[in-house]
Design a protein around this motif. Structure first.
Motif, PDB file in Angstrom:
ATOM      1  N   LYS A  55      34.662 -75.295  16.808  1.00 62.17           N
ATOM      2  CA  LYS A  55      34.107 -75.567  15.487  1.00 62.17           C
ATOM      3  C   LYS A  55      33.828 -74.252  14.766  1.00 62.17           C
ATOM      4  CE  LYS A  55      30.657 -78.634  13.364  1.00 62.17           C
ATOM      5  NZ  LYS A  55      29.469 -79.487  13.656  1.00 62.17           N
ATOM      6  N   LYS A  56      34.470 -74.080  13.646  1.00 63.09           N
ATOM      7  CA  LYS A  56      34.309 -72.856  12.853  1.00 63.09           C
ATOM      8  C   LYS A  56      34.064 -73.233  11.407  1.00 63.09           C
ATOM      9  CE  LYS A  56      34.876 -68.309  12.142  1.00 63.09           C
ATOM     10  NZ  LYS A  56      33.852 -67.328  12.521  1.00 63.09           N
ATOM     11  N   ASN A  57      32.966 -72.729  10.836  1.00 62.51           N
ATOM     12  CA  ASN A  57      32.615 -73.016   9.441  1.00 62.51           C
ATOM     13  C   ASN A  57      32.553 -74.517   9.166  1.00 62.51           C
ATOM     14  OD1 ASN A  57      32.574 -70.236   8.895  1.00 62.51           O
ATOM     15  ND2 ASN A  57      34.779 -70.222   8.461  1.00 62.51           N
ATOM     16  N   GLY A  58      32.028 -75.253  10.153  1.00 61.88           N
ATOM     17  CA  GLY A  58      31.839 -76.687   9.987  1.00 61.88           C
ATOM     18  C   GLY A  58      33.063 -77.533  10.213  1.00 61.88           C
ATOM     19  N   LEU A  59      34.198 -76.921  10.557  1.00 59.03           N
ATOM     20  CA  LEU A  59      35.439 -77.659  10.762  1.00 59.03           C
ATOM     21  C   LEU A  59      35.947 -77.474  12.189  1.00 59.03           C
ATOM     22  CD1 LEU A  59      37.247 -76.650   7.442  1.00 59.03           C
ATOM     23  CD2 LEU A  59      36.232 -78.882   7.949  1.00 59.03           C
ATOM     24  N   TRP A  60      36.576 -78.521  12.727  1.00 53.71           N
ATOM     25  CA  TRP A  60      37.160 -78.465  14.064  1.00 53.71           C
ATOM     26  C   TRP A  60      38.642 -78.116  13.970  1.00 53.71           C
ATOM     27  CZ3 TRP A  60      34.362 -78.620  18.386  1.00 53.71           C
ATOM     28  CH2 TRP A  60      33.092 -79.211  18.357  1.00 53.71           C
ATOM     29  N   PHE A  61      39.106 -77.286  14.893  1.00 60.13           N
ATOM     30  CA  PHE A  61      40.533 -77.030  14.955  1.00 60.13           C
ATOM     31  C   PHE A  61      40.954 -76.727  16.387  1.00 60.13           C
ATOM     32  CE2 PHE A  61      38.609 -72.937  14.086  1.00 60.13           C
ATOM     33  CZ  PHE A  61      39.288 -72.062  14.929  1.00 60.13           C
ATOM     34  N   PRO A  62      42.219 -76.986  16.718  1.00 60.77           N
ATOM     35  CA  PRO A  62      42.682 -76.807  18.094  1.00 60.77           C
ATOM     36  C   PRO A  62      42.755 -75.334  18.485  1.00 60.77           C
ATOM     37  CG  PRO A  62      44.494 -77.457  16.662  1.00 60.77           C
ATOM     38  CD  PRO A  62      43.251 -77.572  15.847  1.00 60.77           C
ATOM     39  N   PHE A  63      42.440 -75.086  19.753  1.00 62.00           N
ATOM     40  CA  PHE A  63      42.478 -73.733  20.318  1.00 62.00           C
ATOM     41  C   PHE A  63      43.605 -73.715  21.346  1.00 62.00           C
ATOM     42  CE2 PHE A  63      41.324 -70.171  22.924  1.00 62.00           C
ATOM     43  CZ  PHE A  63      40.593 -69.315  22.114  1.00 62.00           C
ATOM     44  N   ASN A  64      44.739 -73.177  20.954  1.00 59.07           N
ATOM     45  CA  ASN A  64      45.899 -73.160  21.838  1.00 59.07           C
ATOM     46  C   ASN A  64      45.830 -71.964  22.780  1.00 59.07           C
ATOM     47  OD1 ASN A  64      47.037 -75.467  20.565  1.00 59.07           O
ATOM     48  ND2 ASN A  64      47.741 -74.155  18.898  1.00 59.07           N
ATOM     49  N   VAL A  65      45.893 -72.252  24.072  1.00 60.38           N
ATOM     50  CA  VAL A  65      45.624 -71.233  25.087  1.00 60.38           C
ATOM     51  C   VAL A  65      46.910 -70.554  25.557  1.00 60.38           C
ATOM     52  CG1 VAL A  65      44.600 -70.794  27.350  1.00 60.38           C
ATOM     53  CG2 VAL A  65      43.586 -72.512  25.831  1.00 60.38           C
ATOM     54  N   ASN A  66      46.896 -69.228  25.550  1.00 63.24           N
ATOM     55  CA  ASN A  66      47.969 -68.426  26.128  1.00 63.24           C
ATOM     56  C   ASN A  66      47.972 -68.675  27.640  1.00 63.24           C
ATOM     57  OD1 ASN A  66      49.406 -66.325  27.388  1.00 63.24           O
ATOM     58  ND2 ASN A  66      48.754 -64.785  25.906  1.00 63.24           N
ATOM     59  N   PRO A  67      49.100 -69.070  28.242  1.00 67.79           N
ATOM     60  CA  PRO A  67      49.110 -69.389  29.678  1.00 67.79           C
ATOM     61  C   PRO A  67      48.733 -68.214  30.576  1.00 67.79           C
ATOM     62  CG  PRO A  67      51.348 -69.355  28.774  1.00 67.79           C
ATOM     63  CD  PRO A  67      50.415 -69.304  27.618  1.00 67.79           C
ATOM     64  N   ASP A  68      48.825 -66.988  30.070  1.00 66.41           N
ATOM     65  CA  ASP A  68      48.475 -65.816  30.867  1.00 66.41           C
ATOM     66  C   ASP A  68      47.055 -65.323  30.608  1.00 66.41           C
ATOM     67  OD1 ASP A  68      51.049 -65.650  32.042  1.00 66.41           O
ATOM     68  OD2 ASP A  68      51.807 -64.676  30.222  1.00 66.41           O
ATOM     69  N   ALA A  69      46.291 -66.076  29.828  1.00 69.50           N
ATOM     70  CA  ALA A  69      44.959 -65.620  29.427  1.00 69.50           C
ATOM     71  C   ALA A  69      43.864 -66.501  30.014  1.00 69.50           C
ATOM     72  CB  ALA A  69      44.850 -65.619  27.906  1.00 69.50           C
ATOM     73  N   PHE A  70      42.679 -65.922  30.129  1.00 75.35           N
ATOM     74  CA  PHE A  70      41.457 -66.675  30.354  1.00 75.35           C
ATOM     75  C   PHE A  70      40.808 -66.889  28.990  1.00 75.35           C
ATOM     76  CE2 PHE A  70      40.906 -64.545  34.749  1.00 75.35           C
ATOM     77  CZ  PHE A  70      41.578 -65.579  35.381  1.00 75.35           C
ATOM     78  N   VAL A  71      40.090 -67.985  28.843  1.00 75.49           N
ATOM     79  CA  VAL A  71      39.289 -68.220  27.633  1.00 75.49           C
ATOM     80  C   VAL A  71      37.845 -67.872  27.978  1.00 75.49           C
ATOM     81  CG1 VAL A  71      38.516 -69.887  25.913  1.00 75.49           C
ATOM     82  CG2 VAL A  71      40.838 -70.040  26.839  1.00 75.49           C
ATOM     83  N   VAL A  72      37.257 -66.970  27.215  1.00 75.36           N
ATOM     84  CA  VAL A  72      35.892 -66.517  27.469  1.00 75.36           C
ATOM     85  C   VAL A  72      34.982 -66.998  26.348  1.00 75.36           C
ATOM     86  CG1 VAL A  72      34.386 -64.528  27.874  1.00 75.36           C
ATOM     87  CG2 VAL A  72      36.776 -64.471  28.671  1.00 75.36           C
TER      88      VAL A  72
END
Length: 367
Positions: free
Chosen positions: A256-273
């Motif tokens: 959620k950014k600025n009151g709106l939801w959007f998808p977070f597409n993950v790089n297969p070689d990355a961790f999400v922190v």
């Protein structure tokens, strides 16, 4: 639950539904293709619409550049600092955890979820506890479309004897290696974040030395009506820091950014922190935790492993003494770590409201 080969409507009646022995994975496996979503999981009209347009994602942070001792380090540290201020979430590449270990972890976690339900229920959440295999009700009385396994892994004396020590040996050994690597990675990352905030290293290290660590395996089965359920309800992490590994390349995370939801597409070689609520409090609001949720896929399962890091139970949760002064008074209350956790699970708060609960109100400042 009904017979061993199928679920019936009676399995979901108010009196019969038992979340400690129910498996969404088994439901999807055994139910007819056109089955109706059980009422305990239905969240019609609770889904905030997501953006379908392309939205800028937070910058990706390169750990290898942070480890340098030159201008590249300074530039990456500045980018890390700005991202934690503006977003509170980022993808971390070149993190140093070997691809062979991650492949082995993927295999072992997938094998765990292939075990018969009877085997997995040996680890079920017990009455009055939060750890184990299963689910707990949310503040709205509903359940997420996911089968989770939550385990405290550190301090060692807090490991429950019927959980981590009793995991299948190959999974336990692989998870130990993974947790060791993640602990080292998190220590370095938090050190850099503290440096960017100009917080004294000693204070930073004392905050999470032998801190509370937990791992969460999550299996999100495909759902024939994904718009009717939530894989994970909207929330910010109550932790200091969270590191997510998406095992099988299936997305579903939304932020959620600025009151709106959007998808977070993950790089297969990355961790999400994720910056957690405790880090927002500790930085006195300089860094921000981000509200996020998980949506379900109509055709594919999603499997993740999340590593959560928090201060030790003897620590206090409150603004760092390095960032507060007469010009920057504390914005958040100070409470013991154990009390912080106890209040969170007692209140069953939705979204980021627990962070609001921790804020100092004007009346508390004597204004």
């Amino acid at each position: 639950m009904g017979s061993s080969s199928s679920y019936t409507e009676d399995d979901f009646s108010t009196s019969a539904f038992d979340p400690s022995t129910f498996s969404v994975q088994e439901l999807v496996k055994l139910a007819a293709p056109d089955f109706s979503i059980p009422q305990p999981f239905v969240r019609i009209n609770q889904q905030s619409p997501s953006l379908s347009v392309t939205t800028p994602l937070p910058p990706t942070i390169d750990m290898s550049r942070l480890l340098l001792e030159d201008d590249h380090h300074n530039l990456e540290l500045h980018k890390l600092h700005a991202t934690c201020q503006d977003w509170g979430i980022f993808q971390l590449v070149n993190h140093g955890v070997s691809s062979s270990l991650l492949e082995k972890l993927k295999h072992e976690v997938e094998e765990f979820y292939r075990l018969p339900l009877e085997e997995k229920l040996k680890y079920k959440v017990r009455e009055g506890e939060l750890e184990g295999y299963g689910r707990r009700t949310r503040g709205d009385g509903k359940y997420d479309w996911v089968d989770t396994f939550n385990i405290i892994t550190n301090p060692l004396h807090r490991r429950r004897p019927h959980l981590f020590p009793q995991l299948p040996p190959s999974l336990r050994s692989t998870m130990e290696c993974y947790l060791s690597e993640l602990q080292k990675l998190a220590t370095k990352l938090i050190g850099f974040m503290g440096k960017a905030l100009k917080i004294k290293e000693k204070e930073m290290m004392e905050l999470f030395d032998d801190g509370l660590q937990a791992v969460r395996m999550a299996y999100y089965p495909p759902c024939p009506q994904p718009e009717s359920v939530m894989g994970l309800f909207p929330h910010s992490d109550m932790t200091l820091l969270t590191i997510l590994h998406q095992l099988n390349g299936v997305d579903g995370l939304e932020v959620k950014k600025n009151g709106l939801w959007f998808p977070f597409n993950v790089n297969p070689d990355a961790f999400v922190v994720n910056v957690g609520d405790i880090f927002q409090i500790f930085s006195n609001g300089v860094y921000h935790s981000i509200e996020h949720k998980v949506t379900c896929n109509k055709e594919r399962e999603r499997i993740t492993v999340t590593f959560n890091l928090s201060p030790n139970f003897e620590a206090e949760v409150g603004p760092s003494l390095s960032v507060i002064n007469a010009e920057n008074p504390p914005l958040f209350r100070r409470v013991g770590m154990e009390e912080y956790f106890k209040q969170f699970f007692t209140l069953k708060i939705y979204g980021k409201k627990y962070l609001d609960y921790m804020r100092i109100q004007p009346s508390e400042n004597g204004d």
